[in-house]
Scaffold this motif. Structure first.
Motif, PDB file in Angstrom:
ATOM      1  N   PRO A 504       0.812  -1.226   0.000  1.00 59.77           N
ATOM      2  CA  PRO A 504       0.000   0.000   0.000  1.00 59.77           C
ATOM      3  C   PRO A 504       0.841   1.269   0.000  1.00 59.77           C
ATOM      4  CG  PRO A 504      -0.870  -1.591   1.572  1.00 59.77           C
ATOM      5  CD  PRO A 504       0.459  -2.108   1.128  1.00 59.77           C
ATOM      6  N   ALA A 505       1.941   1.256   0.754  1.00 59.79           N
ATOM      7  CA  ALA A 505       2.805   2.433   0.785  1.00 59.79           C
ATOM      8  C   ALA A 505       3.403   2.694  -0.596  1.00 59.79           C
ATOM      9  CB  ALA A 505       3.910   2.250   1.818  1.00 59.79           C
ATOM     10  N   ALA A 506       3.819   1.630  -1.272  1.00 56.28           N
ATOM     11  CA  ALA A 506       4.370   1.784  -2.616  1.00 56.28           C
ATOM     12  C   ALA A 506       3.313   2.308  -3.583  1.00 56.28           C
ATOM     13  CB  ALA A 506       4.928   0.448  -3.104  1.00 56.28           C
ATOM     14  N   ALA A 507       2.084   1.815  -3.453  1.00 60.96           N
ATOM     15  CA  ALA A 507       1.010   2.266  -4.338  1.00 60.96           C
ATOM     16  C   ALA A 507       0.685   3.739  -4.104  1.00 60.96           C
ATOM     17  CB  ALA A 507      -0.229   1.409  -4.112  1.00 60.96           C
ATOM     18  N   LEU A 508       0.645   4.149  -2.841  1.00 56.81           N
ATOM     19  CA  LEU A 508       0.370   5.556  -2.542  1.00 56.81           C
ATOM     20  C   LEU A 508       1.482   6.457  -3.062  1.00 56.81           C
ATOM     21  CD1 LEU A 508      -1.004   5.331   1.129  1.00 56.81           C
ATOM     22  CD2 LEU A 508      -2.302   5.760  -0.965  1.00 56.81           C
ATOM     23  N   THR A 509       2.732   6.000  -2.940  1.00 53.19           N
ATOM     24  CA  THR A 509       3.853   6.785  -3.446  1.00 53.19           C
ATOM     25  C   THR A 509       3.780   6.931  -4.961  1.00 53.19           C
ATOM     26  OG1 THR A 509       5.250   6.011  -1.621  1.00 53.19           O
ATOM     27  CG2 THR A 509       6.360   6.967  -3.529  1.00 53.19           C
ATOM     28  N   ALA A 510       3.471   5.829  -5.641  1.00 52.88           N
ATOM     29  CA  ALA A 510       3.345   5.888  -7.098  1.00 52.88           C
ATOM     30  C   ALA A 510       2.216   6.817  -7.517  1.00 52.88           C
ATOM     31  CB  ALA A 510       3.112   4.479  -7.648  1.00 52.88           C
ATOM     32  N   LEU A 511       1.111   6.774  -6.785  1.00 54.26           N
ATOM     33  CA  LEU A 511      -0.012   7.655  -7.109  1.00 54.26           C
ATOM     34  C   LEU A 511       0.357   9.113  -6.859  1.00 54.26           C
ATOM     35  CD1 LEU A 511      -2.916   7.934  -8.014  1.00 54.26           C
ATOM     36  CD2 LEU A 511      -3.648   7.496  -5.657  1.00 54.26           C
ATOM     37  N   ALA A 512       1.128   9.365  -5.799  1.00 57.89           N
ATOM     38  CA  ALA A 512       1.575  10.733  -5.519  1.00 57.89           C
ATOM     39  C   ALA A 512       2.454  11.251  -6.656  1.00 57.89           C
ATOM     40  CB  ALA A 512       2.334  10.781  -4.195  1.00 57.89           C
ATOM     41  N   VAL A 513       3.351  10.409  -7.152  1.00 59.05           N
ATOM     42  CA  VAL A 513       4.210  10.796  -8.276  1.00 59.05           C
ATOM     43  C   VAL A 513       3.369  11.098  -9.510  1.00 59.05           C
ATOM     44  CG1 VAL A 513       6.006   9.986  -9.855  1.00 59.05           C
ATOM     45  CG2 VAL A 513       6.221   9.554  -7.392  1.00 59.05           C
ATOM     46  N   ALA A 514       2.373  10.250  -9.775  1.00 58.69           N
ATOM     47  CA  ALA A 514       1.528  10.447 -10.950  1.00 58.69           C
ATOM     48  C   ALA A 514       0.724  11.740 -10.848  1.00 58.69           C
ATOM     49  CB  ALA A 514       0.580   9.248 -11.108  1.00 58.69           C
ATOM     50  N   LEU A 515       0.164  12.022  -9.670  1.00 56.47           N
ATOM     51  CA  LEU A 515      -0.604  13.261  -9.493  1.00 56.47           C
ATOM     52  C   LEU A 515       0.284  14.485  -9.662  1.00 56.47           C
ATOM     53  CD1 LEU A 515      -2.813  12.277  -6.410  1.00 56.47           C
ATOM     54  CD2 LEU A 515      -3.566  12.561  -8.779  1.00 56.47           C
ATOM     55  N   THR A 516       1.490  14.416  -9.105  1.00 57.98           N
ATOM     56  CA  THR A 516       2.410  15.553  -9.218  1.00 57.98           C
ATOM     57  C   THR A 516       2.816  15.772 -10.668  1.00 57.98           C
ATOM     58  OG1 THR A 516       3.261  15.082  -6.998  1.00 57.98           O
ATOM     59  CG2 THR A 516       4.587  16.503  -8.399  1.00 57.98           C
ATOM     60  N   ALA A 517       3.118  14.689 -11.370  1.00 62.75           N
ATOM     61  CA  ALA A 517       3.494  14.813 -12.781  1.00 62.75           C
ATOM     62  C   ALA A 517       2.346  15.378 -13.606  1.00 62.75           C
ATOM     63  CB  ALA A 517       3.923  13.447 -13.325  1.00 62.75           C
ATOM     64  N   ALA A 518       1.126  14.927 -13.323  1.00 63.19           N
ATOM     65  CA  ALA A 518      -0.033  15.451 -14.043  1.00 63.19           C
ATOM     66  C   ALA A 518      -0.227  16.940 -13.750  1.00 63.19           C
ATOM     67  CB  ALA A 518      -1.285  14.669 -13.657  1.00 63.19           C
ATOM     68  N   GLY A 519       0.007  17.329 -12.498  1.00 64.71           N
ATOM     69  CA  GLY A 519      -0.114  18.742 -12.152  1.00 64.71           C
ATOM     70  C   GLY A 519       0.912  19.600 -12.863  1.00 64.71           C
ATOM     71  N   LEU A 520       2.143  19.115 -12.941  1.00 63.55           N
ATOM     72  CA  LEU A 520       3.183  19.871 -13.645  1.00 63.55           C
ATOM     73  C   LEU A 520       2.873  19.953 -15.139  1.00 63.55           C
ATOM     74  CD1 LEU A 520       6.390  18.471 -11.883  1.00 63.55           C
ATOM     75  CD2 LEU A 520       5.411  20.765 -11.643  1.00 63.55           C
ATOM     76  N   GLY A 521       2.358  18.865 -15.700  1.00 64.84           N
ATOM     77  CA  GLY A 521       1.984  18.898 -17.119  1.00 64.84           C
ATOM     78  C   GLY A 521       0.881  19.902 -17.388  1.00 64.84           C
ATOM     79  N   ALA A 522      -0.118  19.959 -16.502  1.00 65.00           N
ATOM     80  CA  ALA A 522      -1.200  20.926 -16.674  1.00 65.00           C
ATOM     81  C   ALA A 522      -0.695  22.350 -16.501  1.00 65.00           C
ATOM     82  CB  ALA A 522      -2.314  20.630 -15.677  1.00 65.00           C
ATOM     83  N   LEU A 523       0.231  22.549 -15.577  1.00 63.12           N
ATOM     84  CA  LEU A 523       0.788  23.887 -15.363  1.00 63.12           C
ATOM     85  C   LEU A 523       1.516  24.393 -16.602  1.00 63.12           C
ATOM     86  CD1 LEU A 523       1.435  26.231 -13.399  1.00 63.12           C
ATOM     87  CD2 LEU A 523       3.472  24.945 -12.693  1.00 63.12           C
ATOM     88  N   ARG A 524       2.178  23.490 -17.307  1.00 62.06           N
ATOM     89  CA  ARG A 524       2.904  23.896 -18.524  1.00 62.06           C
ATOM     90  C   ARG A 524       1.966  24.414 -19.596  1.00 62.06           C
ATOM     91  NH1 ARG A 524       7.243  19.811 -21.075  1.00 62.06           N
ATOM     92  NH2 ARG A 524       7.875  21.599 -22.307  1.00 62.06           N
ATOM     93  N   ARG A 525       0.741  23.901 -19.620  1.00 60.72           N
ATOM     94  CA  ARG A 525      -0.158  24.230 -20.728  1.00 60.72           C
ATOM     95  C   ARG A 525      -1.100  25.402 -20.436  1.00 60.72           C
ATOM     96  NH1 ARG A 525      -0.314  18.575 -20.499  1.00 60.72           N
ATOM     97  NH2 ARG A 525      -2.305  18.642 -19.356  1.00 60.72           N
ATOM     98  N   ARG A 526      -1.408  25.658 -19.184  1.00 63.21           N
ATOM     99  CA  ARG A 526      -2.417  26.671 -18.899  1.00 63.21           C
ATOM    100  C   ARG A 526      -1.803  28.064 -18.801  1.00 63.21           C
ATOM    101  NH1 ARG A 526      -2.041  28.718 -13.824  1.00 63.21           N
ATOM    102  NH2 ARG A 526      -1.312  27.387 -12.095  1.00 63.21           N
ATOM    103  N   ASP A 527      -2.689  29.073 -18.831  1.00 58.90           N
ATOM    104  CA  ASP A 527      -2.252  30.445 -18.614  1.00 58.90           C
ATOM    105  C   ASP A 527      -1.937  30.655 -17.140  1.00 58.90           C
ATOM    106  OD1 ASP A 527      -2.643  31.055 -21.280  1.00 58.90           O
ATOM    107  OD2 ASP A 527      -4.709  31.723 -20.967  1.00 58.90           O
TER     108      ASP A 527
END
Length: 530
Positions: A504-527
């Motif tokens: 479970p700890a590994a899964a939560l860490t992986a999900l945290a990485v995915a959410l952060t990466a998605a947030g950075l990707g969205a930040l690159r595209r928006r105003d």
């Protein structure tokens, strides 16, 4: 004076409309925590003898008095005031200071107040509207607490409701003063929150040293006044006059300060300067901006860890033979609670480690959302206009947020080990085991900021919900399916976990990485936020 207050009604309606979700949720959550306690306490301590025994145990334990305060009455109403009064007051204070800063300094920092002031808005109207908005929220808490506990004694319920609401208004006025002193909404919240933390420390120190809430340190804290109102225990109505006097004095100071500064200015202005030398990178600048917060949280967690670690050996004596209390500790701290006093001590330490993790999630959200403050304050724009990309800029702040979370939890574990008098390695491991859930909530905040910055503040609700589920859920005997809504419920409960499952700890860490990466990707595209 009439011209100075022109437009107050319109600003109040605007503020209530903007807070139409946050304010009712906070009010209802605070109220539910209080009004649900008689039922849960009644199931734990079903007889008058059991309630009398727990009251005696709490009053004779300095560490328990420091944590919860003294018990003045062993009825269900009295135990509710003891167990939930001060913590409800803390929640009301946090809600109130956020409301006031949001509708004063934050409006000025983002430039919205300048637009509003171009209309028929008096000089004192914004501050007045903000204080009235906080008053509306605190009055709602007072009414709901009074109604919810009236069956256990109307005078006591009314006294407790007034004390909680009065604490909210006390810190609303503290925030109003802080908003005049600093240019930044973040700094204003920090000053008010530091005052709230100092009030809790003073009350805890006073209660630990003297029985019955008689210490001068207890009386020097507004949270000490809450317990000394003695709801459900021969109420001291005159203590409420202390709140009234403090509110009037602070509000008067806020109005005087507000009248002596220009819009957007402050008495403690920030010191702008070029990023040179060690500040030559985005990451170094992010650390420079947030290092005070990281170090402050770390020191606070270290001290709290020492205090709670010192309480651990008394956990078995406190629980005694009460199966219901043992069950609550077991649900919060792990199945090892059934294995005797040593295992119960481990369960208590695991509970404290989990609580540190849940509070650390609040730090993670605050640190990640520093990005929003930098954008709305137009301090990010000069950086991004140079050879600094969005990912480097955001990555610096996220590194501080996630690395700072690890540092403050390490400090908490070190404090638990020192306070308990055992090798700190096990306690440090217990607190660091909470990191995947903390990072998950931080990653969610990063995603919200990157994709839908307007709703980034919803990350606070997620962190607060996890804290509420972890702290109140086991005592209310909520179904495990509800408790599992918190990411912290899926982590191993250390020390003392019998089956250490890292999946479970590994899964939560992986999900945290995915959410952060998605947030950075969205930040690159928006105003960027204007």
């Amino acid at each position: 004076m009439k011209n100075r207050l022109a437009g107050t009604g319109g600003l109040l309606r605007l503020g209530l409309r903007r807070d139409r979700v946050m304010m009712p949720v906070w009010v209802l959550a605070t109220t539910l925590m209080v009004v649900s306690m008689p039922g849960s306490l009644g199931s734990v301590y079903a007889t008058a003898a059991e309630r009398a025994r727990v009251a005696t145990s709490m009053n004779t334990s300095s560490s328990m008095r420091a944590l919860y305060g003294p018990v003045f009455e062993d009825s269900l109403g009295g135990l509710t005031a003891w167990r939930g009064g001060v913590y409800a007051a803390v929640l009301a204070a946090a809600m109130s200071l956020i409301i006031v800063v949001r509708h004063t300094r934050e409006e000025e920092e983002t430039g919205r107040q300048e637009l509003l002031s171009a209309a028929m808005v008096g000089r004192q109207a914004p501050l007045t509207a903000a204080l009235l908005a906080a008053l509306v929220a605190d009055a709602g808490v007072a009414l709901l607490v009074t109604g919810g506990l009236a069956g256990h004694g109307a005078p006591g319920a009314f006294a407790l409701g007034l004390a909680v609401a009065a604490t909210g208004m006390f810190f609303a006025c503290t925030a109003a003063v802080a908003a005049q002193l600093t240019e930044s909404a973040r700094a204003a919240k920090g000053i008010a929150a530091a005052a709230l933390g100092a009030a809790f420390v003073l009350k805890a120190a006073g209660d630990a040293g003297t029985e019955g809430g008689r210490s001068a340190l207890t009386w020097s804290s507004p949270l000490g006044w809450v317990e000394n109102v003695r709801a459900f225990a021969a109420e001291r109505w005159w203590v409420l006059l202390l709140f009234a006097a403090a509110v009037v004095a602070q509000a008067g100071a806020a109005y005087v300060l507000a009248g002596r500064r220009d819009l957007g200015m402050s008495f403690l202005p920030s010191r702008p300067g070029p990023a040179e030398g060690r500040l030559g990178t985005a990451g170094a600048l992010a650390w420079r901006l947030q290092r005070g917060s990281v170090l402050g949280w770390s020191v606070g967690f270290l001290i709290a860890g020492v205090v709670f670690g010192g309480m651990a050996d008394g956990a078995a004596d406190l629980v005694g033979d009460n199966d219901r209390t043992r069950e609550i500790v077991e649900r919060m701290g792990g199945q090892g609670a059934q294995g005797g006093s040593g295992a119960l001590t481990d369960a208590f330490l695991a509970t404290m480690a989990g609580m540190f993790g849940m509070v650390a999630a609040l730090y993670a959200v605050s640190s990640v959302l520093r990005l929003a403050g930098e954008e709305s304050g137009q301090r990010a724009e000069p950086l991004l206009a140079n050879a600094v990309g969005r990912l480097r800029w955001a990555g610096g702040h996220l590194a501080v947020a996630f690395g700072g979370s690890a540092l403050i939890l390490l400090s908490a574990g070190l404090g638990l080990g020192i306070g308990h008098g055992r090798e700190p390695g096990a306690a440090i491991g217990a607190t660091l085991a909470q990191l995947p859930a903390v990072w998950l909530i931080g990653g969610l905040a990063a995603l919200l900021h990157g994709a839908v910055p307007r709703y980034a503040a919803a990350a606070w609700a997620v962190a607060g919900g996890a804290l509420a589920l972890g702290w109140v859920g086991p005592a209310l005997n909520l179904p495990q399916a509800v408790l599992n809504l918190s990411p912290f419920a899926h982590l191993p409960r250390l020390p003392g976990a019998q089956d250490l499952d890292l999946a479970p700890a590994a899964a939560l860490t992986a999900l945290a990485v995915a959410l952060t990466a998605a947030g950075l990707g969205a930040l690159r595209r928006r105003d960027m936020i204007a």
